[in-house]
Write a protein that holds these residues in place. Sequence first.
Motif, PDB file in Angstrom:
ATOM      1  N   GLN A  41       0.841  -1.200   0.000  1.00  0.00           N
ATOM      2  CA  GLN A  41       0.000   0.000   0.000  1.00  0.00           C
ATOM      3  C   GLN A  41       0.872   1.244   0.000  1.00  0.00           C
ATOM      4  O   GLN A  41       1.987   1.252   0.504  1.00  0.00           O
ATOM      5  N   GLY A  42       0.354   2.288  -0.555  1.00  0.00           N
ATOM      6  CA  GLY A  42       1.031   3.573  -0.438  1.00  0.00           C
ATOM      7  C   GLY A  42       0.856   4.093   0.973  1.00  0.00           C
ATOM      8  O   GLY A  42       0.178   3.495   1.798  1.00  0.00           O
ATOM      9  N   LEU A  43       1.464   5.211   1.221  1.00  0.00           N
ATOM     10  CA  LEU A  43       1.280   5.837   2.523  1.00  0.00           C
ATOM     11  C   LEU A  43      -0.175   6.298   2.632  1.00  0.00           C
ATOM     12  O   LEU A  43      -0.656   7.056   1.800  1.00  0.00           O
TER      13      LEU A  43
ATOM     14  N   LEU B   2      -6.243   2.881  -4.202  1.00  0.00           N
ATOM     15  CA  LEU B   2      -5.397   4.035  -4.398  1.00  0.00           C
ATOM     16  C   LEU B   2      -5.870   4.778  -5.616  1.00  0.00           C
ATOM     17  O   LEU B   2      -6.025   4.198  -6.688  1.00  0.00           O
ATOM     18  N   SER B  93      -2.026  16.205  -4.370  1.00  0.00           N
ATOM     19  CA  SER B  93      -2.805  16.891  -3.353  1.00  0.00           C
ATOM     20  C   SER B  93      -3.788  17.836  -4.020  1.00  0.00           C
ATOM     21  O   SER B  93      -3.519  18.390  -5.085  1.00  0.00           O
ATOM     22  N   LEU B  99      -2.264  14.730   1.258  1.00  0.00           N
ATOM     23  CA  LEU B  99      -1.505  14.081   0.197  1.00  0.00           C
ATOM     24  C   LEU B  99      -2.020  12.663   0.012  1.00  0.00           C
ATOM     25  O   LEU B  99      -2.167  11.925   0.986  1.00  0.00           O
ATOM     26  N   PHE B 101      -0.869   9.245  -1.650  1.00  0.00           N
ATOM     27  CA  PHE B 101       0.345   8.643  -2.162  1.00  0.00           C
ATOM     28  C   PHE B 101       0.040   7.431  -3.042  1.00  0.00           C
ATOM     29  O   PHE B 101      -0.920   6.695  -2.793  1.00  0.00           O
ATOM     30  N   GLY B 102       0.894   7.206  -4.027  1.00  0.00           N
ATOM     31  CA  GLY B 102       0.899   5.953  -4.754  1.00  0.00           C
ATOM     32  C   GLY B 102       1.687   4.921  -3.967  1.00  0.00           C
ATOM     33  O   GLY B 102       2.304   5.239  -2.942  1.00  0.00           O
ATOM     34  N   ALA B 103       1.676   3.680  -4.450  1.00  0.00           N
ATOM     35  CA  ALA B 103       2.363   2.595  -3.742  1.00  0.00           C
ATOM     36  C   ALA B 103       3.863   2.585  -4.005  1.00  0.00           C
ATOM     37  O   ALA B 103       4.598   1.865  -3.341  1.00  0.00           O
TER      38      ALA B 103
END
Lengths: 112, 111
Positions: A41-43, B2, B93, B99, B101-103
């Motif tokens: 997973q991303g953050l 995501l 953003s 923000l 985020f991507g992985a």
Amino acid sequence: KAGVTQTPRYLIKTRGQQVTLSCSPISGHRSVSWYQQTPGQGLQFLFEYFSETQRNKGNFPGRFSGRQFSNSRSEMNVSTLELGDSALYLCASKGESYYEQYFGPGTRLTVT
Amino acid sequence: ILNVEQNPQSLHVQEGDSTNFTCSFPSSNFYALHWYRWETAKSPEALFVMTLNGDEKKKGRISATLNTKEGYSYLYIKGSQPEDSATYLCASSSNDYKLSFGAGTTVTVRA
């Protein structure tokens, strides 16, 4: 100038317990954000505090909470820990510029 | 789920070769696109922040471009070196300071 610090760096807890993580931002920074990272997973954004007020919140259950003190230090609390809470928790601080975000080294939480 | 996607998830590149990878993001309510480099056992380090369509930023051998209309950004590494091995994160953003985020794309440079 000291960077963002997080304590503790590693933590092992048992399901059902609660945990508190701490983040000290760069001196002069008033914004602190918290993120969770799990494998693949991303953050994931948890929340942001600015001048002791929660400015933004991500999509996490109410078991995740935070606060910020007058010296801008921030704590994150997770109650009733679940196995899925095992993750790296990062905090980041921002100064006056919206764009400058600096990350700490993270706290690795393992829930058994 | 995501809404910021990075491709590929990982790549290997020979030392001296150049490479690039993508970040796609929602173009609606776009405010800024951030790139970070995250080396093992270190904190994510900011590389670039871009806001305008057509922006290009460069830092040494690393550069990035931004297309806000179609919602993508490229990161380029020219003449890859072993010290470029890291996970590269992008984040978009909107104007609410959050923000997304991507992985990440994990780059391994082989000597």
